[in-house]
Design a protein around this motif. Structure first.
Motif, PDB file in Angstrom:
ATOM      1  N   GLY A  99      19.278 -34.413 -42.238  1.00 53.06           N
ATOM      2  CA  GLY A  99      18.566 -35.596 -41.755  1.00 53.06           C
ATOM      3  C   GLY A  99      18.503 -36.704 -42.793  1.00 53.06           C
ATOM      4  O   GLY A  99      18.574 -37.884 -42.447  1.00 53.06           O
ATOM      5  N   SER A 100      18.405 -36.327 -44.062  1.00 53.29           N
ATOM      6  CA  SER A 100      18.260 -37.355 -45.103  1.00 53.29           C
ATOM      7  C   SER A 100      19.493 -38.253 -45.150  1.00 53.29           C
ATOM      8  O   SER A 100      19.381 -39.483 -45.126  1.00 53.29           O
ATOM      9  N   LYS A 166       5.986 -42.435 -44.935  1.00 56.01           N
ATOM     10  CA  LYS A 166       7.272 -42.278 -44.256  1.00 56.01           C
ATOM     11  C   LYS A 166       7.283 -43.235 -43.082  1.00 56.01           C
ATOM     12  O   LYS A 166       6.390 -43.203 -42.247  1.00 56.01           O
ATOM     13  N   HIS A 281       9.969 -30.355 -48.277  1.00 57.76           N
ATOM     14  CA  HIS A 281      10.958 -30.391 -47.201  1.00 57.76           C
ATOM     15  C   HIS A 281      10.259 -30.572 -45.853  1.00 57.76           C
ATOM     16  O   HIS A 281       9.279 -29.886 -45.543  1.00 57.76           O
TER      17      HIS A 281
END
Ligand SMILES: NC(=O)c1ccc[n+]([C@@H]2O[C@H](COP(=O)([O-])OP(=O)(O)OC[C@H]3O[C@@H](n4cnc5c(N)ncnc54)[C@H](O)[C@@H]3O)[C@@H](O)[C@H]2O)c1
Ligand SMILES: [Fe+2]
Length: 385
Positions: A99-100, A166, A281
């Motif tokens: 995903g990163s 985020k 994570h």
């Protein structure tokens, strides 16, 4: 049954072992002549990216690699990627990784032709309409984990380091034009990452299914996604080379992201502040919260979860589902409390305020406030389900 296919839902997906061989054709079909391959520094040295570059070279496609992307990518990763994109006159992005890297690559392609700063496109109201759609470059996505489902999503998550939050950057055209889901690329994933990412897919399906909105399409996808997790996550965790389990988990990941346009909830809302403050994570953090959030939401979701339990072949009761989740978490080595994430109670007040404000909080079946979030953090600290 051969675990392969060409799907056009939710985007064009070429699914099947070995299909990374079609990367060059996919890039051309997406109208890209000079791709920038965005990945992370660890993957840049591993076989999946080596193989991708080999395929591109074989098709005479001149690609450059940008890998300055940290797990939980930050704004400066996107800025550096944009510089590389412009310097190399690239006309599209291959977003390859977990995903990163997928998110970073998608946001870089999105920002390529925008004139406003990135945070102006945060997923708030209709802010996405501020973007110039002509400034978005085409994207080919290649996942190497089976969790976030970002390969079939229209958003990218970037951490704002100035506020330690985020943020989600959203635009409908951030959906990859073509996605190659090749489960062979995930066989080298270490067990801990397999577990954490797999539970992210599970959390997406579960929170979508439990969300308090009318969206039967998402519900249907979510329950089958959870069945695939039930049958395959522990297998993939124990036997990394089990290609069948890897393929089904890769589907579950795409299904989770397809379903969560309905809703996410407290698992993600509680997890995001910890990811932003402690750099843990994402999927692993979600996994830790799952039992506590399930127990808290019980009054609102009991009947629904009993129906889900029946579909999963469990006793058709909420308690049977909760017991199954607890057993799965133990089987795949997920810590039972926040101590396993090296998180203590020092920032609980701040985290609770952040959790309530998180965009996913509004999708929880029971409305959240700061006191509830604090209580859930405390439960996860002491292991009180
Ligand atoms: N866009 C979305 O809809 C969405 C949804 C959920 C999460 N996210 C975001 O995705 C990020 C997490 O992504 P992730 O869980 O996939 O982890 P990740 O991308 O951060 O990768 C974790 C680690 O696994 C390694 N790795 C990846 N694939 C590998 C492979 N095949 N073999 C060996 N190592 C491999 C990476 O190099 C990295 O070190 C977070 O930033 C999260 O916020 C986005
Ligand atoms: Fe997630």
């Amino acid at each position: 049954m051969k675990l392969a296919g060409n799907w056009n839902y939710p985007t064009s997906v070429r699914f099947g072992a070995g299909r990374i061989a079609e990367l060059g054709a996919a890039v051309k079909a997406a109208g890209i002549a000079r791709p920038l391959l965005v990945t992370d520094p660890r993957l840049a040295t591993l076989p999946p990216v080596e193989r991708a570059l080999e395929v591109l070279a074989g098709d005479n496609i001149a690609a450059a690699v940008f890998s300055d992307v940290k797990p939980n990518p930050i704004a400066s990763n996107v800025d550096a990627g944009l510089k590389a994109l412009r310097a190399g006159r690239h006309d599209g992005v291959i977003a390859m990784g977990g995903g990163s890297a997928l998110d970073a690559g998608k946001v870089i392609a999105f920002m390529a032709g925008q004139t406003r700063p990135m945070w102006d496109f945060e997923d708030v109201g209709d802010w996405w309409t501020r973007a110039d759609p002509k400034g978005i470059l085409p994207i080919v996505a290649v996942p190497t984990t089976a969790g976030t489902g970002s390969e079939v999503g229209r958003a990218g998550v970037v951490t704002d380091e100035t506020t330690h939050t985020k943020k989600v950057i959203f635009h409908p055209k951030m959906m990859p034009a073509i996605t190659i889901c090749d489960p062979e690329l995930t066989v080298g994933m270490p067990p801990a990452i397999t577990a954490g990412t797999g539970m992210d897919a599970m959390a997406h399906c579960l929170e979508a299914y439990c969300g308090p909105f009318y969206h039967p399409l998402a519900d249907g996808i979510a329950v089958e996604g959870m069945r695939l997790v039930e049958d395959n996550l522990a297998r993939a965790f124990k036997q990394g080379g089990d290609l069948e389990a890897r393929a089904h988990m890769m589907s579950a990941a795409a299904m989770g992201a397809t379903a969560f346009q309905k809703a996410l909830g407290a698992i993600h809302a509680l997890s995001h502040p910890i990811g932003a403050l402690y750099d843990t994570h994402h999927g692993l953090t979600n996994a830790v919260f799952m039992p506590y959030v399930l127990a808290f939401n019980r009054p609102a979701i009991e009947a629904k979860v009993a129906r889900l339990a029946a579909y999963l072949g469990l006793e058709p009761k909420f308690d049977a589902f909760l017991a199954w989740v607890l057993a799965l978490l133990e089987e795949i080595g997920i810590p039972h409390t926040l101590a396993g994430l090296k998180v203590d109670d020092r920032q609980f007040d701040l985290m609770s305020r952040m959790a309530v404000k998180d965009p996913t909080a509004g999708g929880n079946p029971i409305p959240l406030d700061a006191a509830i979030c604090r209580r859930l953090y405390e439960n996860a600290l002491v292991g009180k389900v």
